[in-house]
Write a protein that holds these residues in place. Structure first.
Motif, mmCIF file in Angstrom:
data_model
loop_
_atom_site.group_PDB
_atom_site.id
_atom_site.type_symbol
_atom_site.label_atom_id
_atom_site.label_comp_id
_atom_site.label_asym_id
_atom_site.label_seq_id
_atom_site.Cartn_x
_atom_site.Cartn_y
_atom_site.Cartn_z
ATOM 1 N N ASP A 40 -22.096 -0.619 4.970
ATOM 2 C CA ASP A 40 -22.843 -0.766 6.214
ATOM 3 C C ASP A 40 -22.989 -2.233 6.629
ATOM 4 O OD1 ASP A 40 -23.198 1.983 6.352
ATOM 5 O OD2 ASP A 40 -25.072 1.932 5.222
ATOM 6 N N GLN A 41 -22.431 -3.146 5.821
ATOM 7 C CA GLN A 41 -22.529 -4.573 6.108
ATOM 8 C C GLN A 41 -21.194 -5.165 6.547
ATOM 9 O OE1 GLN A 41 -24.359 -6.581 2.717
ATOM 10 N NE2 GLN A 41 -25.414 -4.688 2.147
ATOM 11 N N GLY A 42 -20.267 -4.294 6.973
ATOM 12 C CA GLY A 42 -18.983 -4.777 7.456
ATOM 13 C C GLY A 42 -17.904 -4.881 6.396
ATOM 14 N N TYR A 43 -18.140 -4.300 5.218
ATOM 15 C CA TYR A 43 -17.132 -4.303 4.159
ATOM 16 C C TYR A 43 -16.322 -3.009 4.228
ATOM 17 C CZ TYR A 43 -19.492 -8.309 2.008
ATOM 18 O OH TYR A 43 -20.040 -9.541 1.762
ATOM 19 N N PHE A 44 -15.050 -3.108 3.830
ATOM 20 C CA PHE A 44 -14.148 -1.960 3.832
ATOM 21 C C PHE A 44 -13.642 -1.694 2.425
ATOM 22 C CE2 PHE A 44 -14.093 -3.922 7.999
ATOM 23 C CZ PHE A 44 -14.325 -2.834 8.830
ATOM 24 N N ILE A 45 -12.963 -0.579 2.250
ATOM 25 C CA ILE A 45 -12.525 -0.147 0.932
ATOM 26 C C ILE A 45 -11.539 -1.126 0.307
ATOM 27 C CG2 ILE A 45 -10.585 1.239 1.739
ATOM 28 C CD1 ILE A 45 -13.022 2.103 -1.136
ATOM 29 N N ASP A 46 -10.864 -1.945 1.138
ATOM 30 C CA ASP A 46 -9.912 -2.915 0.602
ATOM 31 C C ASP A 46 -10.373 -4.357 0.843
ATOM 32 O OD1 ASP A 46 -9.674 -2.854 3.309
ATOM 33 O OD2 ASP A 46 -7.492 -2.740 3.366
ATOM 34 N N SER A 47 -11.663 -4.546 1.075
ATOM 35 C CA SER A 47 -12.197 -5.889 1.333
ATOM 36 C C SER A 47 -12.101 -6.773 0.085
ATOM 37 C CB SER A 47 -13.661 -5.817 1.772
ATOM 38 O OG SER A 47 -13.791 -5.307 3.067
ATOM 39 N N ILE A 48 -12.064 -8.081 0.335
ATOM 40 C CA ILE A 48 -12.134 -9.088 -0.723
ATOM 41 C C ILE A 48 -13.590 -9.522 -0.855
ATOM 42 C CG2 ILE A 48 -11.530 -11.459 -1.326
ATOM 43 C CD1 ILE A 48 -9.207 -9.709 -1.723
ATOM 44 N N VAL A 49 -14.095 -9.649 -2.086
ATOM 45 C CA VAL A 49 -15.467 -10.109 -2.297
ATOM 46 C C VAL A 49 -15.481 -11.227 -3.331
ATOM 47 C CG1 VAL A 49 -16.587 -7.931 -1.696
ATOM 48 C CG2 VAL A 49 -15.865 -8.309 -4.042
ATOM 49 N N TYR B 65 0.844 -1.199 0.000
ATOM 50 C CA TYR B 65 0.000 0.000 0.000
ATOM 51 C C TYR B 65 0.883 1.253 0.000
ATOM 52 C CZ TYR B 65 -4.141 -2.807 1.027
ATOM 53 O OH TYR B 65 -5.172 -3.706 0.959
ATOM 54 N N LEU B 66 0.376 2.310 -0.588
ATOM 55 C CA LEU B 66 1.079 3.586 -0.643
ATOM 56 C C LEU B 66 0.321 4.631 0.167
ATOM 57 C CD1 LEU B 66 2.824 5.189 -3.629
ATOM 58 C CD2 LEU B 66 1.067 6.531 -2.481
ATOM 59 N N ILE B 67 1.069 5.386 1.018
ATOM 60 C CA ILE B 67 0.492 6.481 1.795
ATOM 61 C C ILE B 67 0.918 7.788 1.127
ATOM 62 C CG2 ILE B 67 0.320 7.577 4.059
ATOM 63 C CD1 ILE B 67 1.226 4.853 5.242
ATOM 64 N N LEU C 134 -1.088 9.761 -6.654
ATOM 65 C CA LEU C 134 -0.895 11.025 -5.938
ATOM 66 C C LEU C 134 -1.827 12.113 -6.463
ATOM 67 C CD1 LEU C 134 3.010 11.112 -5.659
ATOM 68 C CD2 LEU C 134 1.344 10.444 -3.911
ATOM 69 N N ASP C 135 -2.065 12.124 -7.750
ATOM 70 C CA ASP C 135 -2.966 13.123 -8.335
ATOM 71 C C ASP C 135 -4.416 12.909 -7.898
ATOM 72 O OD1 ASP C 135 -0.934 14.398 -9.638
ATOM 73 O OD2 ASP C 135 -1.176 13.284 -11.506
ATOM 74 N N ARG C 136 -4.767 11.639 -7.627
ATOM 75 C CA ARG C 136 -6.162 11.335 -7.279
ATOM 76 C C ARG C 136 -6.435 11.446 -5.782
ATOM 77 N NH1 ARG C 136 -6.124 6.409 -10.929
ATOM 78 N NH2 ARG C 136 -5.818 5.276 -9.001
ATOM 79 N N ARG C 137 -5.414 11.407 -4.948
ATOM 80 C CA ARG C 137 -5.630 11.295 -3.500
ATOM 81 C C ARG C 137 -5.258 12.551 -2.716
ATOM 82 N NH1 ARG C 137 -7.263 6.712 -0.818
ATOM 83 N NH2 ARG C 137 -8.199 5.309 -2.332
ATOM 84 N N LYS C 138 -5.334 13.713 -3.332
ATOM 85 C CA LYS C 138 -4.945 14.946 -2.638
ATOM 86 C C LYS C 138 -5.868 15.272 -1.472
ATOM 87 C CE LYS C 138 -2.677 17.059 -6.624
ATOM 88 N NZ LYS C 138 -2.659 18.155 -7.602
ATOM 89 N N LEU C 139 -7.126 14.882 -1.571
ATOM 90 C CA LEU C 139 -8.088 15.218 -0.523
ATOM 91 C C LEU C 139 -8.055 14.222 0.639
ATOM 92 C CD1 LEU C 139 -11.166 16.288 -2.688
ATOM 93 C CD2 LEU C 139 -9.479 17.752 -1.560
ATOM 94 N N ASN C 140 -7.396 13.072 0.428
ATOM 95 C CA ASN C 140 -7.344 12.061 1.487
ATOM 96 C C ASN C 140 -5.928 11.483 1.548
ATOM 97 O OD1 ASN C 140 -8.117 10.347 3.501
ATOM 98 N ND2 ASN C 140 -9.275 8.957 2.183
ATOM 99 N N PRO C 141 -4.939 12.292 1.892
ATOM 100 C CA PRO C 141 -3.535 11.882 1.752
ATOM 101 C C PRO C 141 -3.050 10.869 2.778
ATOM 102 C CG PRO C 141 -3.652 14.040 2.770
ATOM 103 C CD PRO C 141 -5.058 13.678 2.392
ATOM 104 N N PHE C 142 -3.779 10.686 3.880
ATOM 105 C CA PHE C 142 -3.322 9.782 4.928
ATOM 106 C C PHE C 142 -3.873 8.362 4.764
ATOM 107 C CE2 PHE C 142 -3.024 14.015 6.786
ATOM 108 C CZ PHE C 142 -1.737 13.998 7.290
ATOM 109 N N SER C 143 -4.799 8.165 3.821
ATOM 110 C CA SER C 143 -5.418 6.854 3.631
ATOM 111 C C SER C 143 -4.565 5.976 2.717
ATOM 112 C CB SER C 143 -6.814 7.023 3.017
ATOM 113 O OG SER C 143 -7.406 5.766 2.773
ATOM 114 N N PRO C 144 -4.160 4.764 3.160
ATOM 115 C CA PRO C 144 -3.335 3.880 2.323
ATOM 116 C C PRO C 144 -4.098 3.442 1.067
ATOM 117 C CG PRO C 144 -3.321 3.160 4.614
ATOM 118 C CD PRO C 144 -4.399 4.186 4.491
ATOM 119 N N VAL C 145 -3.375 3.347 -0.046
ATOM 120 C CA VAL C 145 -3.957 2.942 -1.330
ATOM 121 C C VAL C 145 -3.259 1.674 -1.798
ATOM 122 C CG1 VAL C 145 -4.459 3.645 -3.692
ATOM 123 C CG2 VAL C 145 -4.312 5.368 -1.889
ATOM 124 N N LEU C 146 -4.036 0.642 -2.146
ATOM 125 C CA LEU C 146 -3.452 -0.593 -2.671
ATOM 126 C C LEU C 146 -2.736 -0.288 -3.981
ATOM 127 C CD1 LEU C 146 -3.114 -3.699 -2.657
ATOM 128 C CD2 LEU C 146 -5.259 -3.813 -3.950
#
Length: 640
Positions: free
Chosen positions: A197-206, A88-90, A126-138
């Motif tokens: 709202d069902q316990g899934y996260f932004i990096d969840s596996i489905v 992941y990249l911060i 980096l260009d896409r995540r300026k508004l949320n810079p502390f959130s790790p990106v896969l």
């Protein structure tokens, strides 16, 4: 009284000096406090804000163990978990480096070299995540272990990188089980918004397709949490774990599918677009389900293999389509079984006097409707065995389209889903007079009834639906919901949860009439349209079908049947081959080969060669089969 001015303290110089001193001291102290606050909040606000973020207790998710998948009877593992790591990249540390162009470029080059991450990919994130810079990106899945070890040893050099233990799935039988298992992927943004709202996260596996999708909640378990105290350099100083926050493993799935049956279906159907399914009539258990062409779900394990995925997406035969539950085809002569039973339930029809003469066709209104041959006098049994269209044209017009529609939709559950435990099942279509008027804008004519009676015209069914119809007839009128999962194994509580069979529908027909149709299906194989597959080894009953395709000369080939005919544990097999010609040729041959493989442990290729080779009039079909399966390379002794 004498007035002494020196006795009044307000007039003393020392007193006035003290007052002034204290006032100046208070102003200076207040000014120093204001300056300190200004320095902390304005001048150095960003620095302390970052320190506050970095020197804190942060919540770290602990992935849950995803349940594995096994076959039911032999308990062979077909999907397992493998250890894997994702990178992941911060973005925030990069934004700080951008002020120093040289350092920024050096860091990009170092990461590109050490971790095989193209700088263009990093810059795009980096260009896409300026508004949320502390959130790790896969940024990369399934990274090599040596890269993980290197990052762990050099964490201070790479505050912008983070590795997390991840899930990688291995599917042992690849494309043979693909439409049963499905595969897993990272959740996309649309799914996340629907499921957060069902316990899934932004990096969840489905799960995608198959039981991975249908039973995703049962397989995925519950994510755990731990609290870490980290310093400014992202070094973990302390970890706090609580039993209530531990991850809960998902359930293992045990399928009704048998490895032997599934591999037989794959071997028989592999080079012919279409589908095949084998079920147990007495329970609804799916012993095998194969859609051709298929795909290898392992291409989605770890780092996605984009070129292979692109090739599959662009394949005009659409390997991702599960033809057994999603393909919709005209039922053709298979539908005659439904018309026959519906007619026997009609007061206008007498079984003993039910006879029509076939001269090779019938004129209805101003149109001539052909038959499959010149059958002469046909009774109920011979009309089904010979698949005589003329008989069913007349029978359908006698009982009327409303009666046929009621029999198909109400009695046999067609035009509706069979509720199999797979996602995206199609319902098919059973037309009515109202449907035609609303959708096509035309009245229903006798010609429509004639086509309806032989499974042509506007009717559409799935391979699964035809199999369920056959199972209901074979099982004396009771159809069970088709299902692929036999039981769950609850890993947390170490206990099994059995899946009970469910009645899908019960036919209202008498046992006598059901026996009459069963007997007719036996004659189809004994001397009717599927006589070439009759043998002394297994007693089979069935029905062939040849489905005409709108505005095309090719036809789809159907066979559906069951064996043993007089046995208690009947297995129902349904085969459809797209553009496969006459149902009594390839489709019935493949069905017999499947049953021989299941009951006799016989190589299905031996059965196919045994049936097709002596048939000189269909030598082109035999040659095509040999070519597609590379059988010409095998020695003749292989088939003895």
């Amino acid at each position: 009284m004498k007035n002494n001015k020196n006795s009044n303290p307000m007039h003393l110089k020392s007193y006035r000096f003290n007052i002034l001193f204290f006032r100046i001291a208070i102003v200076l102290c207040f000014s120093a406090l204001v300056y300190r606050l200004y320095d902390l909040q304005v001048v150095k606000g960003d620095i302390y804000k970052e320190r506050a973020i970095n020197n804190k207790e942060q919540v770290v998710r602990i992935p849950a163990y995803r349940g594995e998948i096994f076959t039911g009877e032999d308990e062979v593992k077909i999907a397992e978990n493998l250890p894997s790591y994702s990178l992941y990249l911060i973005p925030k540390p990069f934004y700080d480096l951008r002020r120093k162009t040289i350092a920024f470029n050096e860091k990009l080059n170092l990461i590109e070299t050490r971790f095989d991450l193209p700088r263009e990919r990093i810059l795009k994130i980096l260009d896409r995540r300026k508004l949320n810079p502390f959130s790790p990106v896969l940024i990369k899945s399934d990274i090599a272990e040596e890269k993980v070890f290197y990052l762990a040893e050099n964490k201070e050099k790479f505050p912008e990188l983070l590795f997390i233990s991840d899930l990688k799935r291995r599917y042992f039988y690849g494309e043979n089980f693909a439409h049963i298992t499905g595969y897993i992927q990272k959740i996309n943004s649309r799914e996340y918004n629907q499921k957060k709202d069902q316990g899934y996260f932004i990096d969840s596996i489905v799960g995608r397709q198959g039981v991975e999708s249908y039973y995703d909640k049962e397989l995925r378990g519950r994510v755990g949490f731990k609290i870490q105290t980290v310093d400014v350099k992202k070094r973990v100083k302390k970890e706090i774990e609580h039993e209530d926050n531990n991850p809960i493993p998902g359930n293992n799935l045990y399928l009704t599918t048998e490895t032997k049956v599934q591999n037989i279906l794959a071997k028989v159907m592999k080079h012919y677009p279409g589908g095949a399914i084998v079920t147990r009539a007495s329970t609804g258990e799916v012993l095998g389900l194969y859609s051709s062409p298929s795909y290898d779900p392992n291409i989605f394990s770890g780092e996605p293999k984009k070129e292979e995925f692109k090739k599959l997406i662009e394949d005009e035969n659409n390997p991702f389509l599960n033809r057994v539950i999603q393909g919709e085809y005209p039922p053709s002569s298979i539908f005659k079984l439904i018309v026959a039973l519906t007619a026997l339930d009609n007061s206008q029809v007498n079984f003993n006097s039910l006879n029509y003469y076939c001269r090779g066709g019938l004129r209805i209104g101003g149109q001539y409707f052909k038959c499959t041959g010149y059958h002469a006098n046909q009774d109920f049994i011979s009309a089904i065995a010979n698949s005589c269209n003329v008989f069913f044209y007349k029978l359908g017009i006698l009982i009327g389209p409303n009666s046929i529609h009621r029999g198909a939709e109400t009695f046999f559950n067609l035009g509706q889903k069979q509720l199999i435990d797979l996602s995206f099942e199609k319902a098919g279509r059973i037309p009515s007079q109202k449907w035609k008027l609303e959708r096509i804008g035309n009245f229903w004519w006798d010609g429509d009834t004639a086509n309806f009676s032989i499974g042509q015209g506007f009717s559409l069914v799935s391979i699964l639906q035809v199999n369920t119809v056959t199972a209901a007839i074979a099982n004396d009128g009771i159809a069970y919901r088709p299902h692929l999962v036999k039981k769950f194994y609850d890993l947390k509580n170490a206990q099994e949860v059995e899946i009970k069979k469910e009645v899908l529908f019960t036919l209202p027909f008498s046992k006598l009439n059901l026996k009459r149709v069963q007997n007719a299906m036996r004659q189809v194989v004994r001397w009717g349209t599927a006589k070439r597959i009759d043998n002394d080894r297994i007693v089979i009953a069935g029905k062939t079908g040849t489905a005409e395709i709108y505005k095309k000369q090719d036809t789809h080939a159907w066979f559906t049947g069951y064996a043993p005919y007089d046995g208690e544990d009947k297995l129902v097999v349904t085969v459809l081959i797209e553009n496969g010609g006459f149902g009594g040729v390839l489709a019935s041959t493949f069905a017999r080969a499947i049953l021989d493989g299941i009951f006799l442990d016989r190589d299905p290729f031996l059965t196919i060669k045994e049936i097709l080779q002596p048939w000189e009039s269909q030598s082109d079909i035999y040659e095509t089969w040999l070519t597609r399966n590379d059988q010409k390379k095998l020695p003749a002794s292989y088939f003895k």
